[in-house]
Scaffold this motif. Structure first.
Motif, PDB file in Angstrom:
ATOM      1  N   LEU A 224       0.836  -1.212   0.000  1.00 22.13           N
ATOM      2  CA  LEU A 224       0.000   0.000   0.000  1.00 22.13           C
ATOM      3  C   LEU A 224       0.873   1.266   0.000  1.00 22.13           C
ATOM      4  O   LEU A 224       1.781   1.400   0.810  1.00 22.13           O
ATOM      5  CB  LEU A 224      -0.881  -0.009   1.256  1.00 22.13           C
ATOM      6  N   THR A 225       0.582   2.174  -0.938  1.00 18.11           N
ATOM      7  CA  THR A 225       1.314   3.451  -0.979  1.00 18.11           C
ATOM      8  C   THR A 225       0.309   4.596  -0.779  1.00 18.11           C
ATOM      9  O   THR A 225      -0.889   4.344  -0.593  1.00 18.11           O
ATOM     10  CB  THR A 225       2.022   3.642  -2.344  1.00 18.11           C
ATOM     11  N   ASP A 226       0.809   5.819  -0.842  1.00 17.13           N
ATOM     12  CA  ASP A 226      -0.076   6.976  -0.751  1.00 17.13           C
ATOM     13  C   ASP A 226      -1.029   6.945  -1.963  1.00 17.13           C
ATOM     14  O   ASP A 226      -0.585   7.113  -3.106  1.00 17.13           O
ATOM     15  CB  ASP A 226       0.792   8.243  -0.753  1.00 17.13           C
ATOM     16  N   PRO A 227      -2.342   6.718  -1.748  1.00 21.52           N
ATOM     17  CA  PRO A 227      -3.249   6.533  -2.883  1.00 21.52           C
ATOM     18  C   PRO A 227      -3.443   7.799  -3.732  1.00 21.52           C
ATOM     19  O   PRO A 227      -3.905   7.720  -4.869  1.00 21.52           O
ATOM     20  CB  PRO A 227      -4.568   6.120  -2.212  1.00 21.52           C
ATOM     21  N   ASN A 237       2.786  11.646   0.612  1.00 22.21           N
ATOM     22  CA  ASN A 237       2.794  11.614   2.073  1.00 22.21           C
ATOM     23  C   ASN A 237       3.315  10.253   2.546  1.00 22.21           C
ATOM     24  O   ASN A 237       2.567   9.280   2.607  1.00 22.21           O
ATOM     25  CB  ASN A 237       1.368  11.853   2.590  1.00 22.21           C
ATOM     26  N   PRO A 238       4.591  10.186   2.886  1.00 20.18           N
ATOM     27  CA  PRO A 238       5.174   8.894   3.302  1.00 20.18           C
ATOM     28  C   PRO A 238       4.564   8.350   4.600  1.00 20.18           C
ATOM     29  O   PRO A 238       4.670   7.155   4.874  1.00 20.18           O
ATOM     30  CB  PRO A 238       6.665   9.208   3.471  1.00 20.18           C
ATOM     31  N   ASP A 239       3.923   9.249   5.371  1.00 21.90           N
ATOM     32  CA  ASP A 239       3.346   8.792   6.651  1.00 21.90           C
ATOM     33  C   ASP A 239       2.196   7.809   6.452  1.00 21.90           C
ATOM     34  O   ASP A 239       1.824   7.091   7.383  1.00 21.90           O
ATOM     35  CB  ASP A 239       2.833   9.994   7.468  1.00 21.90           C
ATOM     36  N   ILE A 240       1.604   7.806   5.263  1.00 17.44           N
ATOM     37  CA  ILE A 240       0.497   6.864   5.042  1.00 17.44           C
ATOM     38  C   ILE A 240       0.903   5.785   4.027  1.00 17.44           C
ATOM     39  O   ILE A 240       0.056   5.114   3.451  1.00 17.44           O
ATOM     40  CB  ILE A 240      -0.793   7.590   4.569  1.00 17.44           C
ATOM     41  N   CYS A 241       2.202   5.640   3.829  1.00 21.28           N
ATOM     42  CA  CYS A 241       2.694   4.683   2.826  1.00 21.28           C
ATOM     43  C   CYS A 241       3.444   3.538   3.513  1.00 21.28           C
ATOM     44  O   CYS A 241       4.370   3.771   4.302  1.00 21.28           O
ATOM     45  CB  CYS A 241       3.617   5.405   1.858  1.00 21.28           C
ATOM     46  N   MET A 242       3.054   2.305   3.213  1.00 17.77           N
ATOM     47  CA  MET A 242       3.693   1.151   3.842  1.00 17.77           C
ATOM     48  C   MET A 242       5.123   0.947   3.342  1.00 17.77           C
ATOM     49  O   MET A 242       5.944   0.342   4.027  1.00 17.77           O
ATOM     50  CB  MET A 242       2.867  -0.118   3.602  1.00 17.77           C
ATOM     51  N   VAL A 243       5.395   1.433   2.133  1.00 16.49           N
ATOM     52  CA  VAL A 243       6.762   1.288   1.598  1.00 16.49           C
ATOM     53  C   VAL A 243       7.719   2.134   2.452  1.00 16.49           C
ATOM     54  O   VAL A 243       8.793   1.674   2.847  1.00 16.49           O
ATOM     55  CB  VAL A 243       6.800   1.685   0.107  1.00 16.49           C
ATOM     56  N   ALA A 244       7.300   3.351   2.763  1.00 12.86           N
ATOM     57  CA  ALA A 244       8.122   4.205   3.627  1.00 12.86           C
ATOM     58  C   ALA A 244       8.257   3.559   5.015  1.00 12.86           C
ATOM     59  O   ALA A 244       9.343   3.552   5.607  1.00 12.86           O
ATOM     60  CB  ALA A 244       7.491   5.588   3.748  1.00 12.86           C
ATOM     61  N   TYR A 245       7.157   3.011   5.502  1.00  7.50           N
ATOM     62  CA  TYR A 245       7.159   2.346   6.818  1.00  7.50           C
ATOM     63  C   TYR A 245       8.220   1.236   6.872  1.00  7.50           C
ATOM     64  O   TYR A 245       8.984   1.120   7.825  1.00  7.50           O
ATOM     65  CB  TYR A 245       5.747   1.787   7.050  1.00  7.50           C
ATOM     66  N   GLY A 269       9.842   8.257  -7.634  1.00 11.24           N
ATOM     67  CA  GLY A 269       8.804   7.411  -8.212  1.00 11.24           C
ATOM     68  C   GLY A 269       8.522   6.222  -7.306  1.00 11.24           C
ATOM     69  O   GLY A 269       9.430   5.685  -6.669  1.00 11.24           O
ATOM     70  N   CYS A 270       7.251   5.803  -7.247  1.00 16.55           N
ATOM     71  CA  CYS A 270       6.884   4.695  -6.355  1.00 16.55           C
ATOM     72  C   CYS A 270       7.525   3.383  -6.797  1.00 16.55           C
ATOM     73  O   CYS A 270       7.901   2.573  -5.951  1.00 16.55           O
ATOM     74  CB  CYS A 270       5.362   4.546  -6.289  1.00 16.55           C
ATOM     75  N   VAL A 271       7.632   3.164  -8.094  1.00 18.74           N
ATOM     76  CA  VAL A 271       8.204   1.896  -8.554  1.00 18.74           C
ATOM     77  C   VAL A 271       9.667   1.792  -8.123  1.00 18.74           C
ATOM     78  O   VAL A 271      10.102   0.783  -7.562  1.00 18.74           O
ATOM     79  CB  VAL A 271       8.061   1.749 -10.091  1.00 18.74           C
TER      80      VAL A 271
HETATM   81 FE1  SF4 Z   1       5.492   5.609  -0.815  1.00 10.77          FE
HETATM   82 FE2  SF4 Z   1       7.863   5.843  -1.907  1.00 10.77          FE
HETATM   83 FE3  SF4 Z   1       5.653   6.245  -3.370  1.00 10.77          FE
HETATM   84 FE4  SF4 Z   1       6.316   8.001  -1.496  1.00 10.77          FE
HETATM   85  S1  SF4 Z   1       7.486   7.506  -3.325  1.00 10.77           S
HETATM   86  S2  SF4 Z   1       4.246   7.150  -1.828  1.00 10.77           S
HETATM   87  S3  SF4 Z   1       7.236   6.676   0.080  1.00 10.77           S
HETATM   88  S4  SF4 Z   1       6.324   4.335  -2.446  1.00 10.77           S
END
Ligand code: SF4
Length: 334
Positions: A224-227, A237-245, A269-271
């Motif tokens: 799950l990322t920032d939708p 918003n990395p605070d709501i993104c599981m990748v950042a977590y 980029g998210c990828v």
């Molecule tokens: Fe999450 Fe990284 Fe995408 Fe930001 S860039 S929303 S931290 S996956």
């Protein structure tokens, strides 16, 4: 100085995931240096909510032991043993069942929480075995004279219940049992890839210690990322993104800081972010994966560790049961 005896354990209902790793295994690996450590593979307890699926429990006993060994549990320092192979525990559970009321078990906060989570298994009518598992856990601890029980806050009421049983037993039969001490550990609860507070097999949101690099990459790509972020230059918003977590867990603090800054500034980029994370997780789990492959290729070694550990625990249990039965006037013809 003689080391105090520490007891821990898990129900073998699935392979271990990174939630288990950060939640308790890291702590156990550290504590095995300090205490005489026993690690219980609680197959009987696993049956309390898997009584109709014995294959699952049977299969996972070995998987869990291999996971322990891969994560750094050292059989020279930790005795790994199987619950059902210590029949004295079952015997002691019966004796303890006279010392606990049904109302007290129903009030146990940990049991209450778990029952709410297991509505799909029990519906409205809970089994005697499940309601009574804190009693058998008290038997697990005391049959081996466990002194130190590391636990998170959520499991604390179970150990408290054990302490109550010990006090009651000693007040009736004499000062025979040791009252175990709780070693409250700040167990880190790891969220699932989907943002769920809990990571678990049934939720399909877990990364397992035994996952291959391909499986890890696939799972991270679906996290799950920032939708609200569609394009790379959208401010995120990395605070709501599981990748950042997870970057915060598996990447360096400098890398994590960059992730957050670049995400907020729309410069990441998210990828790319997910691929970077997947590589870091793969690297982190690499030594465990290698150890796992070694033990999988040497099943006779795993059997030896389990059997030697169980024999050692059994001897200890027999010795203690003798004292317990004597105190209860059940030592006929001795
Ligand atoms: Fe999450 Fe990284 Fe995408 Fe930001 S860039 S929303 S931290 S996956």
């Amino acid at each position: 100085m003689e080391k105090k005896r520490m007891l821990t354990g898990d129900r073998p209902t699935g392979r271990l995931h990174i939630g288990h790793y950060f939640g308790s295994i890291v702590n156990r690996v550290k504590l095995q240096e300090e205490y005489e450590s026993y690690l219980l593979v609680a197959d009987v307890q696993a049956l309390t909510d898997n009584f109709n699926n014995p294959d699952k429990v049977r299969k996972n006993v070995r998987e869990v032991v291999i996971d322990y060994l891969s994560c750094g549990i050292d059989p020279e320092k930790t005795t790994i043993y199987i619950q059902s192979m210590i029949p004295e525990t079952a015997e002691l559970t019966v004796f303890y069942s006279n010392l606990v009321t049904i109302a007290r078990l129903e009030r146990n906060p940990t049991v209450k929480t778990e029952l709410a989570q297991k509505r799909d298994v029990f519906g409205e009518s809970v089994t005697y075995g499940f309601l009574g598992y804190p009693v058998s856990q008290a038997a697990d601890i005391t049959v081996l004279n466990g002194e130190i029980i590391p636990t998170g806050e959520d499991q604390e009421p179970l150990i408290e219940q054990c302490r109550e049983i010990v006090r009651k037993f000693n007040s009736i039969y004499g000062n025979v049992l040791k009252e175990p001490k709780i070693l409250l550990s700040k167990n880190k609860r790891i969220k699932g890839l989907d943002g769920n507070e809990k990571m678990g097999k049934s939720l399909g949101n877990a990364i397992y210690i035994s996952d291959s690099p391909e499986e890890i990459t696939k799972k991270v790509m679906s996290a799950l990322t920032d939708p609200n972020r569609i394009r790379k230059d959208d401010l995120g918003n990395p605070d709501i993104c599981m990748v950042a977590y997870y970057h915060n867990l598996f990447s360096s603090q400098e890398e994590y800081k960059n992730v957050c800054e670049e995400c907020r500034a729309g410069k990441r980029g998210c990828v790319f972010c997910k691929k970077q994370l997947a590589n870091n997780i793969i690297e982190f789990l690499k030594p465990m994966r290698e150890k796992r492959a070694y033990y999988e290729a040497h099943p006779e070694l795993v059997d030896k560790i389990i059997l030697e550990g169980t024999n050692k625990a059994r001897e200890e249990a027999k010795k203690n049961m003798k004292r317990i039965k004597k105190a209860m006037k059940l030592d006929y013809f001795e």
